[in-house]
Design a protein around this motif. Sequence first.
Motif, PDB file in Angstrom:
ATOM      1  N   ILE A 105       0.849  -1.188   0.000  1.00 28.63           N
ATOM      2  CA  ILE A 105       0.000   0.000   0.000  1.00 28.63           C
ATOM      3  C   ILE A 105       0.883   1.237   0.000  1.00 28.63           C
ATOM      4  O   ILE A 105       1.619   1.487   0.946  1.00 28.63           O
ATOM      5  CB  ILE A 105      -0.930   0.037   1.224  1.00 28.63           C
ATOM      6  CG1 ILE A 105      -1.686  -1.287   1.361  1.00 28.63           C
ATOM      7  CG2 ILE A 105      -1.901   1.201   1.111  1.00 28.63           C
ATOM      8  CD1 ILE A 105      -2.528  -1.655   0.165  1.00 28.63           C
ATOM      9  N   GLY A 106       0.835   2.007  -1.094  1.00 32.01           N
ATOM     10  CA  GLY A 106       1.595   3.245  -1.196  1.00 32.01           C
ATOM     11  C   GLY A 106       2.701   3.167  -2.223  1.00 32.01           C
ATOM     12  O   GLY A 106       3.514   2.232  -2.201  1.00 32.01           O
ATOM     13  N   GLN A 127      -9.868   1.097   1.734  1.00 35.02           N
ATOM     14  CA  GLN A 127     -10.927   1.421   2.685  1.00 35.02           C
ATOM     15  C   GLN A 127     -10.745   0.671   4.001  1.00 35.02           C
ATOM     16  O   GLN A 127     -11.011   1.198   5.078  1.00 35.02           O
ATOM     17  CB  GLN A 127     -12.302   1.087   2.087  1.00 35.02           C
ATOM     18  CG  GLN A 127     -12.526   1.658   0.698  1.00 35.02           C
ATOM     19  CD  GLN A 127     -12.500   3.175   0.673  1.00 35.02           C
ATOM     20  OE1 GLN A 127     -12.938   3.812   1.624  1.00 35.02           O
ATOM     21  NE2 GLN A 127     -11.980   3.746  -0.401  1.00 35.02           N
ATOM     22  N   SER A 128     -10.297  -0.585   3.894  1.00 34.26           N
ATOM     23  CA  SER A 128     -10.064  -1.391   5.094  1.00 34.26           C
ATOM     24  C   SER A 128      -9.143  -2.548   4.757  1.00 34.26           C
ATOM     25  O   SER A 128      -9.079  -3.002   3.610  1.00 34.26           O
ATOM     26  CB  SER A 128     -11.385  -1.927   5.664  1.00 34.26           C
ATOM     27  OG  SER A 128     -11.957  -2.873   4.784  1.00 34.26           O
ATOM     28  N   ALA A 129      -8.428  -3.004   5.759  1.00 33.88           N
ATOM     29  CA  ALA A 129      -7.573  -4.185   5.636  1.00 33.88           C
ATOM     30  C   ALA A 129      -7.673  -4.950   6.942  1.00 33.88           C
ATOM     31  O   ALA A 129      -7.432  -4.395   8.015  1.00 33.88           O
ATOM     32  CB  ALA A 129      -6.133  -3.784   5.341  1.00 33.88           C
ATOM     33  N   ILE A 130      -8.041  -6.233   6.848  1.00 34.46           N
ATOM     34  CA  ILE A 130      -8.243  -7.040   8.051  1.00 34.46           C
ATOM     35  C   ILE A 130      -7.749  -8.454   7.790  1.00 34.46           C
ATOM     36  O   ILE A 130      -7.881  -8.982   6.683  1.00 34.46           O
ATOM     37  CB  ILE A 130      -9.736  -7.047   8.470  1.00 34.46           C
ATOM     38  CG1 ILE A 130      -9.908  -7.741   9.808  1.00 34.46           C
ATOM     39  CG2 ILE A 130     -10.613  -7.666   7.385  1.00 34.46           C
ATOM     40  CD1 ILE A 130     -11.302  -7.552  10.408  1.00 34.46           C
ATOM     41  N   TYR A 131      -7.156  -9.047   8.810  1.00 41.87           N
ATOM     42  CA  TYR A 131      -6.675 -10.421   8.679  1.00 41.87           C
ATOM     43  C   TYR A 131      -7.807 -11.380   9.008  1.00 41.87           C
ATOM     44  O   TYR A 131      -8.423 -11.300  10.068  1.00 41.87           O
ATOM     45  CB  TYR A 131      -5.494 -10.659   9.621  1.00 41.87           C
ATOM     46  CG  TYR A 131      -4.916 -12.051   9.513  1.00 41.87           C
ATOM     47  CD1 TYR A 131      -4.178 -12.426   8.401  1.00 41.87           C
ATOM     48  CD2 TYR A 131      -5.124 -12.992  10.525  1.00 41.87           C
ATOM     49  CE1 TYR A 131      -3.651 -13.702   8.291  1.00 41.87           C
ATOM     50  CE2 TYR A 131      -4.600 -14.266  10.436  1.00 41.87           C
ATOM     51  CZ  TYR A 131      -3.865 -14.611   9.302  1.00 41.87           C
ATOM     52  OH  TYR A 131      -3.347 -15.877   9.205  1.00 41.87           O
ATOM     53  N   ASP A 132      -8.107 -12.273   8.071  1.00 45.32           N
ATOM     54  CA  ASP A 132      -9.143 -13.284   8.245  1.00 45.32           C
ATOM     55  C   ASP A 132      -8.477 -14.553   8.772  1.00 45.32           C
ATOM     56  O   ASP A 132      -7.846 -15.302   8.017  1.00 45.32           O
ATOM     57  CB  ASP A 132      -9.848 -13.556   6.921  1.00 45.32           C
ATOM     58  CG  ASP A 132     -11.111 -14.387   7.101  1.00 45.32           C
ATOM     59  OD1 ASP A 132     -11.085 -15.308   7.943  1.00 45.32           O
ATOM     60  OD2 ASP A 132     -12.106 -14.129   6.394  1.00 45.32           O
ATOM     61  N   ALA A 133      -8.600 -14.790  10.067  1.00 38.93           N
ATOM     62  CA  ALA A 133      -7.925 -15.929  10.690  1.00 38.93           C
ATOM     63  C   ALA A 133      -8.467 -17.263  10.191  1.00 38.93           C
ATOM     64  O   ALA A 133      -7.735 -18.263  10.169  1.00 38.93           O
ATOM     65  CB  ALA A 133      -8.068 -15.839  12.215  1.00 38.93           C
ATOM     66  N   VAL A 184      -8.221  -7.108   1.737  1.00 37.32           N
ATOM     67  CA  VAL A 184      -7.919  -5.701   1.493  1.00 37.32           C
ATOM     68  C   VAL A 184      -8.994  -5.116   0.585  1.00 37.32           C
ATOM     69  O   VAL A 184      -9.108  -5.506  -0.580  1.00 37.32           O
ATOM     70  CB  VAL A 184      -6.528  -5.532   0.846  1.00 37.32           C
ATOM     71  CG1 VAL A 184      -6.198  -4.050   0.690  1.00 37.32           C
ATOM     72  CG2 VAL A 184      -5.459  -6.241   1.660  1.00 37.32           C
ATOM     73  N   GLN A 185      -9.778  -4.200   1.117  1.00 35.11           N
ATOM     74  CA  GLN A 185     -10.839  -3.569   0.349  1.00 35.11           C
ATOM     75  C   GLN A 185     -10.355  -2.226  -0.184  1.00 35.11           C
ATOM     76  O   GLN A 185     -10.043  -1.315   0.577  1.00 35.11           O
ATOM     77  CB  GLN A 185     -12.079  -3.357   1.221  1.00 35.11           C
ATOM     78  CG  GLN A 185     -13.269  -2.770   0.469  1.00 35.11           C
ATOM     79  CD  GLN A 185     -13.841  -3.740  -0.570  1.00 35.11           C
ATOM     80  OE1 GLN A 185     -14.060  -4.918  -0.276  1.00 35.11           O
ATOM     81  NE2 GLN A 185     -14.067  -3.243  -1.780  1.00 35.11           N
ATOM     82  N   ALA A 186     -10.275  -2.106  -1.514  1.00 33.55           N
ATOM     83  CA  ALA A 186      -9.827  -0.868  -2.149  1.00 33.55           C
ATOM     84  C   ALA A 186     -10.869  -0.434  -3.161  1.00 33.55           C
ATOM     85  O   ALA A 186     -11.167  -1.166  -4.105  1.00 33.55           O
ATOM     86  CB  ALA A 186      -8.489  -1.088  -2.847  1.00 33.55           C
ATOM     87  N   ASN A 187     -11.414   0.762  -2.963  1.00 37.38           N
ATOM     88  CA  ASN A 187     -12.496   1.241  -3.821  1.00 37.38           C
ATOM     89  C   ASN A 187     -13.603   0.185  -3.878  1.00 37.38           C
ATOM     90  O   ASN A 187     -14.194  -0.143  -2.874  1.00 37.38           O
ATOM     91  CB  ASN A 187     -11.981   1.612  -5.205  1.00 37.38           C
ATOM     92  CG  ASN A 187     -11.021   2.787  -5.163  1.00 37.38           C
ATOM     93  OD1 ASN A 187     -10.750   3.344  -4.111  1.00 37.38           O
ATOM     94  ND2 ASN A 187     -10.508   3.185  -6.313  1.00 37.38           N
ATOM     95  N   GLU A 188     -13.875  -0.384  -5.048  1.00 39.28           N
ATOM     96  CA  GLU A 188     -14.958  -1.362  -5.169  1.00 39.28           C
ATOM     97  C   GLU A 188     -14.447  -2.792  -5.305  1.00 39.28           C
ATOM     98  O   GLU A 188     -15.228  -3.701  -5.584  1.00 39.28           O
ATOM     99  CB  GLU A 188     -15.836  -1.005  -6.364  1.00 39.28           C
ATOM    100  CG  GLU A 188     -16.522   0.350  -6.238  1.00 39.28           C
ATOM    101  CD  GLU A 188     -17.355   0.687  -7.456  1.00 39.28           C
ATOM    102  OE1 GLU A 188     -17.312  -0.104  -8.415  1.00 39.28           O
ATOM    103  OE2 GLU A 188     -18.040   1.716  -7.427  1.00 39.28           O
ATOM    104  N   LEU A 195      -6.625   0.236   8.832  1.00 34.22           N
ATOM    105  CA  LEU A 195      -6.021  -1.049   9.176  1.00 34.22           C
ATOM    106  C   LEU A 195      -6.672  -1.581  10.447  1.00 34.22           C
ATOM    107  O   LEU A 195      -6.531  -0.990  11.522  1.00 34.22           O
ATOM    108  CB  LEU A 195      -4.515  -0.906   9.368  1.00 34.22           C
ATOM    109  CG  LEU A 195      -3.765  -2.195   9.719  1.00 34.22           C
ATOM    110  CD1 LEU A 195      -3.913  -3.242   8.614  1.00 34.22           C
ATOM    111  CD2 LEU A 195      -2.288  -1.908   9.980  1.00 34.22           C
ATOM    112  N   LYS A 196      -7.395  -2.682  10.317  1.00 27.29           N
ATOM    113  CA  LYS A 196      -8.119  -3.249  11.452  1.00 27.29           C
ATOM    114  C   LYS A 196      -7.226  -4.242  12.184  1.00 27.29           C
ATOM    115  O   LYS A 196      -7.343  -5.461  12.066  1.00 27.29           O
ATOM    116  CB  LYS A 196      -9.408  -3.934  10.978  1.00 27.29           C
ATOM    117  CG  LYS A 196     -10.249  -3.068  10.039  1.00 27.29           C
ATOM    118  CD  LYS A 196     -10.584  -1.704  10.655  1.00 27.29           C
ATOM    119  CE  LYS A 196     -11.369  -0.839   9.676  1.00 27.29           C
ATOM    120  NZ  LYS A 196     -11.629   0.503  10.219  1.00 27.29           N
ATOM    121  N   GLU A 197      -6.302  -3.681  12.953  1.00 25.16           N
ATOM    122  CA  GLU A 197      -5.301  -4.485  13.647  1.00 25.16           C
ATOM    123  C   GLU A 197      -4.789  -3.659  14.810  1.00 25.16           C
ATOM    124  O   GLU A 197      -4.606  -2.448  14.682  1.00 25.16           O
ATOM    125  CB  GLU A 197      -4.153  -4.814  12.671  1.00 25.16           C
ATOM    126  CG  GLU A 197      -3.112  -5.784  13.181  1.00 25.16           C
ATOM    127  CD  GLU A 197      -2.018  -5.122  13.998  1.00 25.16           C
ATOM    128  OE1 GLU A 197      -1.295  -5.842  14.684  1.00 25.16           O
ATOM    129  OE2 GLU A 197      -1.909  -3.874  13.944  1.00 25.16           O
TER     130      GLU A 197
END
Length: 414
Positions: free
Chosen positions: A36-37, A128-134, A141-145, A348-350
């Motif tokens: 990202i970036g 928009q969001s990034a979360i680890y799915d255990a 990783v949700q980016a735009n649509e 970042l959901k962490e």
Amino acid sequence: MEMHTTTIQEDKGDGIFHKAMNSESKPVWIPGPVIIGAGPSGLAVAACLKERGVPFLMLEKESCVGSLWRLKTYNRLQLHLPKDTCKLPHMPFPPEVPAYPTKKQFISYLEAYAKHFAIEPMFRQEVQSAIYDARMGFWRVQANESEFLCRWFIVATGENAEPVLPNIEGISDFKGSLIHTSRYKDRADFEGQKVLVVGCGNSGMEISLDLCNNDAQVSLAVRDKLHILPREILGRSTFCISTWLLNWFPVKLVDRFLLVCSQVILGDTHKMGIRRPKIGPLEQKKSTGKTPVLDVGAFSKIKSGKIKVTNSFPLSSSNGAEFVDGQVENFDSVILATGYRNNVASWLKEDSFFNDKEGYPRNPFPDNWKGKNGLYSVGFARSGLLGSSIDAQRVAEDIARQWSSETKHLRIES
């Protein structure tokens, strides 16, 4: 759980070039890491991954590489440190570039760097969001649509994603021009004006100098204690000298040396209204991340009275500022040199690796680059471009080792 995914890739040597998005809402599987970036940090880790044969996907919310440098910096900006300490991995600056590259020269370097390593980001893709799915063992990783799935996730958005806009009493009543330094481009827009610059970091000092050189009447509001050091000592970079001395002497002794040199070269900053912290510049940088100002000529303008230093203030009228001592002055423009912050905590959901309050890794440099579950950071060491390069090489080496192990396992199984 059944999960339908789409993989988008076009093989180009040892990398992956990602093109169009799938029109359906299926998650897109990325074989390598997602970066990202597309600033210096992202480009550095991408190049290091390329060198090790690891494919990746890079997402960038703007339409160019180095967007902060291109879109949100002033025209007179130069690197504060010598180019040899600011080069990215595996590619030096061209020999014709001066010791302290300009903004234009640094942007050209970043573009040439991306071209040399065939780094092709997906532009206008804001996460928009990034979360680890255990349950799956992957990052979502949700980016735009569009949603991406990946085994490794690299945060390289840097420390300066969003401008800091302070809550100053009465600021909404000010009728003059009020901008953050991210919108300041050139001194010509303020010729002959009476300008108040709020903040005395490197940006505030340099913009004050820029304005002063165009016949603006400049006041510099210094709200905090800070260290000002000469950019060079006896013709050598102050940063390089201090780095070398730290190999032999403790921080406090090197700080004492720097402050003596500053006193000899610049003079007593306290007499000019700029108070120094009790701890030294290197110790302060290590403990708080606050960088000392490297003077490029503004302090001589302060000593001559061409730049007036004032205390902190609240804006209190349509075009005026009331200072701590009760004095009131009118200004045509106010420029907020109040810095930047990162925005990692917003998407970042962490909460175990990154500090959710400030958005920095919880562990300080040099242990700031690796978290759990394939999460990495590049460019959050508060150590400038040199720190980003060190992070990038460590991250790429760690992922490459896992990549080689996993691909070798797959070959044996097949």
